[in-house]
Design an enzyme around this catalytic site. Sequence first.
Site, PDB file in Angstrom:
ATOM      1  N   HIS A 402       0.942  -1.095   0.000  1.00 24.49           N
ATOM      2  CA  HIS A 402      -0.131   0.140  -0.030  1.00 24.49           C
ATOM      3  C   HIS A 402       1.084   1.161   0.045  1.00 24.49           C
ATOM      4  O   HIS A 402       1.986   1.122   0.488  1.00 24.49           O
ATOM      5  CB  HIS A 402      -1.003  -0.118   1.221  1.00 24.49           C
ATOM      6  CG  HIS A 402      -0.294  -0.123   2.331  1.00 24.49           C
ATOM      7  ND1 HIS A 402       0.406  -1.494   2.875  1.00 24.49           N
ATOM      8  CD2 HIS A 402      -0.039   0.566   3.329  1.00 24.49           C
ATOM      9  CE1 HIS A 402       0.666  -1.377   4.328  1.00 24.49           C
ATOM     10  NE2 HIS A 402       0.579  -0.050   4.388  1.00 24.49           N
ATOM     11  N   HIS A 404       0.933   5.271   0.817  1.00 24.50           N
ATOM     12  CA  HIS A 404       0.418   6.382   1.425  1.00 24.50           C
ATOM     13  C   HIS A 404       0.578   7.609   0.869  1.00 24.50           C
ATOM     14  O   HIS A 404       1.732   8.027   0.288  1.00 24.50           O
ATOM     15  CB  HIS A 404       1.276   6.654   2.956  1.00 24.50           C
ATOM     16  CG  HIS A 404       0.870   5.247   3.927  1.00 24.50           C
ATOM     17  ND1 HIS A 404      -0.064   5.487   4.955  1.00 24.50           N
ATOM     18  CD2 HIS A 404       1.569   3.969   4.085  1.00 24.50           C
ATOM     19  CE1 HIS A 404       0.044   4.227   5.645  1.00 24.50           C
ATOM     20  NE2 HIS A 404       1.161   3.514   5.048  1.00 24.50           N
TER      21      HIS A 404
END
Length: 415
Positions: A402, A404
């Site tokens: 993931h 950010h």
Amino acid sequence: LIALKIQDTYTMKSIGLFALLLAAIDIPNASGFSTARKATTTKLTMSSSEAATQLSNSDHILFDMPVSNNGARVRAILYHKQLSQQQVDIISPMKLGGLKSEEFMALSPQGLMPALTIQKEHASGMKHLSESDTIARYLLAEYAGMGPSFQPDNPRSNQICRWHDVYLTTIQGCLYKPASRFPVGDYADRKSAIRAFQKNLKVIEGFMSDEGMYLCGDEVSLADASLFPTCIFAKYMLPKFDDSEPPLPPKLNAWFDNLRMKDSVFSKIYDEIMDTLVTSWEEKNHRWDSIWLAGQRDEAPGTIFDKIIAKEIPATIVKEDEHILAFKDINPVSPAHVLIIPKDRNGLTNLRKASAEHTDILGKMLVAAGEIANDTELGFGDGARFVINDGNDGGQEVYHLHLHVLGGRKLGPMG
């Protein structure tokens, strides 16, 4: 092995005669095909035509190896028409120094098998040809009076050949090439390429005749010669990636099995290809052990992100398409804080697992990050910080890659 003690000039002459006899023996060459042993090396200063002539005085030389499915299209024609070695000799490209040698690439600029040299005078003036369909159609015209015609003008056959060449052979590398050779065709990752390969096998099945043993009815066609070798690859390789369904659709599978069992030429083609696939690619080189989705799979446990993707857990989604999902972090560390994840983890538990097969999804994530960072309605201002945590030392908490996207205020220095 023969040990000789050289004692006099007579013995030296005997050794010379022995060497000449060895050179005349018909033995398998490096390609696995049986051809007369002539010149085994080629000088780099020769032209490609001169180099080929040194290897054989036949009318044509087909540079090919048994494992080549595209070359097997041409070999099926040679075998069915019973062309002699004088008419077409089959020699390994290794005799010219390999597929990427200067000599072979002069014949086949892409460095791909097969290639054909025309060693007799031809009305076209052509001295060599590349691409299996071109070679096949040349030989069908050149030897039209011998054996089956292979129906070069049959529209059904030509439709199957064209679909095969455009939509199967261009992506067949997804079945056996390492990640470093991606993308293949229009597909950036192996999974999507395999899905496309399976889809196009079903499309080709729809082109088949409902009558007769062959794809176009009762007579063998160029479509049979083209598709059968590729289906050998499909039958052997697809189950390594996905065994949830048969590798070939039902009608195509019945056609394949019929040709393998009832047509001696296609049975021979099957044995030639399978011998290399099994003994060399599989047993000796363990080709699929390191290939993603075959020897290597994503066996890491699922995460909370899987539940967010499945909409089992609510999230404030800010961007979504078929590839990525972006949503607000429930524990933001800045006024604007969005997470971007790939919908299909595909082995990307963290960034260190990335390979060339992930180039496309990583690019999509970065593009999405830029678009999100430009969205003032999400609270972003003049710029953003993009962060990927990786592993324990990197502070990663969820093992599903993931990204950010942080912003909404001036951020302090990293550290």
